[in-house]
Design a protein around this motif. Sequence first.
Motif, PDB file in Angstrom:
ATOM      1  N   MET A 136     -11.830 -29.068 -97.556  1.00 30.12           N
ATOM      2  CA  MET A 136     -11.321 -30.245 -97.236  1.00 30.12           C
ATOM      3  C   MET A 136      -9.708 -29.544 -97.156  1.00 30.12           C
ATOM      4  O   MET A 136     -10.026 -29.279 -97.643  1.00 30.12           O
ATOM      5  CB  MET A 136     -10.988 -31.328 -99.015  1.00 30.12           C
ATOM      6  N   VAL A 137      -9.075 -30.287 -96.579  1.00 30.52           N
ATOM      7  CA  VAL A 137      -7.432 -29.514 -96.492  1.00 30.52           C
ATOM      8  C   VAL A 137      -6.926 -30.801 -96.637  1.00 30.52           C
ATOM      9  O   VAL A 137      -6.892 -31.754 -96.063  1.00 30.52           O
ATOM     10  CB  VAL A 137      -7.623 -28.893 -94.994  1.00 30.52           C
ATOM     11  N   ARG A 138      -5.986 -30.895 -97.687  1.00 26.67           N
ATOM     12  CA  ARG A 138      -4.700 -31.530 -97.799  1.00 26.67           C
ATOM     13  C   ARG A 138      -3.066 -31.195 -97.790  1.00 26.67           C
ATOM     14  O   ARG A 138      -2.965 -30.525 -98.242  1.00 26.67           O
ATOM     15  CB  ARG A 138      -5.366 -32.741 -99.228  1.00 26.67           C
ATOM     16  N   PHE A 139      -3.060 -31.704 -96.638  1.00 27.09           N
ATOM     17  CA  PHE A 139      -1.327 -31.622 -96.614  1.00 27.09           C
ATOM     18  C   PHE A 139      -0.624 -32.599 -97.469  1.00 27.09           C
ATOM     19  O   PHE A 139      -0.329 -34.194 -97.342  1.00 27.09           O
ATOM     20  CB  PHE A 139      -1.052 -31.943 -94.858  1.00 27.09           C
ATOM     21  N   VAL A 140       0.576 -32.073 -98.816  1.00 22.95           N
ATOM     22  CA  VAL A 140       1.027 -33.332 -99.365  1.00 22.95           C
ATOM     23  C   VAL A 140       2.163 -33.447 -98.366  1.00 22.95           C
ATOM     24  O   VAL A 140       2.697 -32.050 -98.743  1.00 22.95           O
ATOM     25  CB  VAL A 140       0.839 -32.289-100.753  1.00 22.95           C
ATOM     26  N   LEU A 141       2.210 -33.971 -98.471  1.00 23.07           N
ATOM     27  CA  LEU A 141       4.032 -34.357 -97.463  1.00 23.07           C
ATOM     28  C   LEU A 141       4.805 -35.246 -98.685  1.00 23.07           C
ATOM     29  O   LEU A 141       4.468 -36.309 -99.285  1.00 23.07           O
ATOM     30  CB  LEU A 141       3.941 -35.265 -96.263  1.00 23.07           C
ATOM     31  N   ARG A 142       6.489 -35.349 -97.859  1.00 21.69           N
ATOM     32  CA  ARG A 142       7.693 -35.830 -98.600  1.00 21.69           C
ATOM     33  C   ARG A 142       7.491 -37.442 -97.825  1.00 21.69           C
ATOM     34  O   ARG A 142       7.469 -38.577 -98.705  1.00 21.69           O
ATOM     35  CB  ARG A 142       8.802 -35.489 -98.100  1.00 21.69           C
ATOM     36  N   SER A 143       7.246 -37.446 -96.521  1.00 17.00           N
ATOM     37  CA  SER A 143       7.006 -39.264 -95.832  1.00 17.00           C
ATOM     38  C   SER A 143       5.692 -38.866 -94.741  1.00 17.00           C
ATOM     39  O   SER A 143       4.866 -38.094 -94.151  1.00 17.00           O
ATOM     40  CB  SER A 143       8.386 -39.232 -94.586  1.00 17.00           C
ATOM     41  N   SER A 144       5.362 -40.397 -94.644  1.00 18.65           N
ATOM     42  CA  SER A 144       4.872 -40.591 -93.113  1.00 18.65           C
ATOM     43  C   SER A 144       5.520 -39.446 -91.367  1.00 18.65           C
ATOM     44  O   SER A 144       4.891 -39.652 -91.237  1.00 18.65           O
ATOM     45  CB  SER A 144       3.849 -41.916 -92.383  1.00 18.65           C
ATOM     46  N   GLU A 145       6.547 -39.060 -91.987  1.00 16.73           N
ATOM     47  CA  GLU A 145       7.164 -39.187 -90.717  1.00 16.73           C
ATOM     48  C   GLU A 145       6.771 -37.930 -90.152  1.00 16.73           C
ATOM     49  O   GLU A 145       6.432 -37.769 -88.265  1.00 16.73           O
ATOM     50  CB  GLU A 145       8.334 -37.874 -90.915  1.00 16.73           C
ATOM     51  N   PRO A 146       5.643 -36.750 -90.406  1.00 14.28           N
ATOM     52  CA  PRO A 146       4.629 -36.007 -89.204  1.00 14.28           C
ATOM     53  C   PRO A 146       3.823 -36.146 -89.321  1.00 14.28           C
ATOM     54  O   PRO A 146       2.671 -35.529 -88.274  1.00 14.28           O
ATOM     55  CB  PRO A 146       4.342 -34.623 -90.389  1.00 14.28           C
ATOM     56  N   LEU A 147       2.973 -37.658 -89.333  1.00 14.14           N
ATOM     57  CA  LEU A 147       1.709 -37.367 -89.351  1.00 14.14           C
ATOM     58  C   LEU A 147       1.509 -37.890 -88.182  1.00 14.14           C
ATOM     59  O   LEU A 147       0.564 -37.198 -87.685  1.00 14.14           O
ATOM     60  CB  LEU A 147       1.684 -39.664 -89.833  1.00 14.14           C
ATOM     61  N   PRO A 148       2.599 -38.645 -87.380  1.00 11.65           N
ATOM     62  CA  PRO A 148       1.954 -38.029 -85.319  1.00 11.65           C
ATOM     63  C   PRO A 148       1.451 -37.236 -85.007  1.00 11.65           C
ATOM     64  O   PRO A 148       1.001 -36.447 -84.161  1.00 11.65           O
ATOM     65  CB  PRO A 148       3.085 -39.108 -85.134  1.00 11.65           C
ATOM     66  N   ARG A 149       2.489 -35.558 -85.387  1.00 13.87           N
ATOM     67  CA  ARG A 149       2.362 -34.675 -85.119  1.00 13.87           C
ATOM     68  C   ARG A 149       0.826 -33.611 -85.671  1.00 13.87           C
ATOM     69  O   ARG A 149       0.141 -33.067 -85.047  1.00 13.87           O
ATOM     70  CB  ARG A 149       3.257 -33.634 -85.237  1.00 13.87           C
ATOM     71  N   LEU A 150       0.562 -34.053 -86.575  1.00 14.88           N
ATOM     72  CA  LEU A 150      -0.926 -34.128 -87.062  1.00 14.88           C
ATOM     73  C   LEU A 150      -1.471 -34.819 -86.441  1.00 14.88           C
ATOM     74  O   LEU A 150      -2.393 -33.611 -86.420  1.00 14.88           O
ATOM     75  CB  LEU A 150      -0.830 -34.701 -88.997  1.00 14.88           C
ATOM     76  N   ARG A 151      -1.736 -35.745 -86.331  1.00 21.43           N
ATOM     77  CA  ARG A 151      -2.384 -36.305 -85.680  1.00 21.43           C
ATOM     78  C   ARG A 151      -2.788 -35.288 -84.311  1.00 21.43           C
ATOM     79  O   ARG A 151      -4.077 -35.462 -83.452  1.00 21.43           O
ATOM     80  CB  ARG A 151      -2.538 -38.037 -85.195  1.00 21.43           C
ATOM     81  N   LYS A 152      -1.793 -35.383 -83.435  1.00 16.52           N
ATOM     82  CA  LYS A 152      -1.616 -34.595 -82.062  1.00 16.52           C
ATOM     83  C   LYS A 152      -2.115 -32.872 -82.704  1.00 16.52           C
ATOM     84  O   LYS A 152      -3.007 -33.055 -81.051  1.00 16.52           O
ATOM     85  CB  LYS A 152      -0.402 -34.516 -81.929  1.00 16.52           C
ATOM     86  N   HIS A 153      -2.138 -32.571 -83.242  1.00 17.61           N
ATOM     87  CA  HIS A 153      -2.229 -30.970 -83.406  1.00 17.61           C
ATOM     88  C   HIS A 153      -3.240 -31.139 -83.846  1.00 17.61           C
ATOM     89  O   HIS A 153      -4.363 -29.245 -84.100  1.00 17.61           O
ATOM     90  CB  HIS A 153      -1.035 -30.392 -83.825  1.00 17.61           C
ATOM     91  N   LEU A 154      -4.548 -32.208 -85.095  1.00 14.77           N
ATOM     92  CA  LEU A 154      -5.435 -32.234 -85.336  1.00 14.77           C
ATOM     93  C   LEU A 154      -6.489 -31.661 -84.730  1.00 14.77           C
ATOM     94  O   LEU A 154      -7.401 -29.898 -84.921  1.00 14.77           O
ATOM     95  CB  LEU A 154      -5.783 -33.301 -85.700  1.00 14.77           C
ATOM     96  N   PRO A 155      -7.404 -31.974 -83.616  1.00 13.94           N
ATOM     97  CA  PRO A 155      -8.108 -31.317 -82.490  1.00 13.94           C
ATOM     98  C   PRO A 155      -7.582 -29.383 -82.883  1.00 13.94           C
ATOM     99  O   PRO A 155      -8.789 -28.740 -82.537  1.00 13.94           O
ATOM    100  CB  PRO A 155      -7.835 -31.631 -81.318  1.00 13.94           C
ATOM    101  N   THR A 156      -6.427 -28.567 -82.316  1.00 13.76           N
ATOM    102  CA  THR A 156      -6.382 -27.844 -82.963  1.00 13.76           C
ATOM    103  C   THR A 156      -6.605 -26.949 -83.507  1.00 13.76           C
ATOM    104  O   THR A 156      -7.257 -25.696 -84.340  1.00 13.76           O
ATOM    105  CB  THR A 156      -4.422 -27.118 -81.595  1.00 13.76           C
TER     106      THR A 156
END
Length: 374
Positions: A136-156
């Motif tokens: 289980m990998v959890r990224f603790v972020l300051r805001s939701s701003e990076p979420l689109p990039r996380l989703r985009k590169h998740l398959p990689t």
Amino acid sequence: MQCGYFDDWRCRSCSLMGDPYAAQLAAKQRRAEELLAPFGVGTWHPAVASGERDYRNKAKMVVGGTVDAPTIGVLDADGHGIDLQACGICSPGHRAAFPVLARFITLARLTPYDVATRRGELKHLIVTESPDGELMVRFVLRSSEPLPRLRKHLPTLLAELPHARVVSANLLPEHKAVLEGVDEVVLTEQQTLPMRLNDVTMHLRPQSFFQTNTAIAEALYAEARDWIRGLAPDEAWDLYSGVGGFALHIADGRTAVTGIETSVEAVASAELSRTDAVLSRVGFAAGDATAFALGAAAAPDLVIVNPPRRGIGAELAGWLEQSDASHVLYSSCNAVSLAKDLAAMPSLRPVRARVFDMFPQTTHFEVMTLLERL
């Protein structure tokens, strides 16, 4: 165990690092016996030893450095990142995952949070490994701003880290010294990490507490089951039940078991495990342990308590002292608060106790004791 990070003063978190393990374990046993001596423990069972290294199933790492050269580890006194990717107490699965996660931080442009300037996004990485090697990998972020990039590169990420079953983003907008925030966004289809201990499978959701040392947790729950089996209680409570470790292990189809836990996520995990195991006489609810006990019409035969370091406190200890519960199983991660609570329950005598070395290389340990009403 020797650690280059410790020897070089880059990380001093493991205060006993370099001390012979046998001496560490003996000192913990002595400390537990000293603290509980006033209460006349009937039998001290031999301490349960851990492996000296590779024992942590959960790595809570601070992310520092830059987006192109991130560090995964801790911060120094000036807030600069110290990379600890080869930490010897983390599991081999963690150490294999850290370089992949470092590359992913760069790929997804997750700028590490800078404490001094309060800029950046990625604060922590929290990685949990199951006994089956899933992550289980959890990224603790300051805001939701990076979420689109996380989703985009998740398959990689999933292609490079095929054992990652659950990946999520935790949002921590406040600038304060805490590990994670309230809001969690699960990015994968799978939302739980199965943690198989003994013959029990617990489904771990993000934000749910789980014992840090898998092998010692197995020993702890198995011992609790053995101690309780001979008591054959009709009803039991598991207060501070977390994801249901104790409750699920003592479930035998005869005893009615109720688990109480403040974390809604942990209760959801426990309920999923209960449903998966088809346990009709076990149930979990979200609530305060003390309030639940004080509001109950009667006490059960057995009360299990596994509180945080502060212990159960005077109010719950006083209730247990005045209750009709014939036995209390108390698992403590702080023998000092355990001793304080035992002093408030003189009618409950510890008939057996055992140290479980949940945290090698540190002064911390778990001690479990079975109390019987005089």
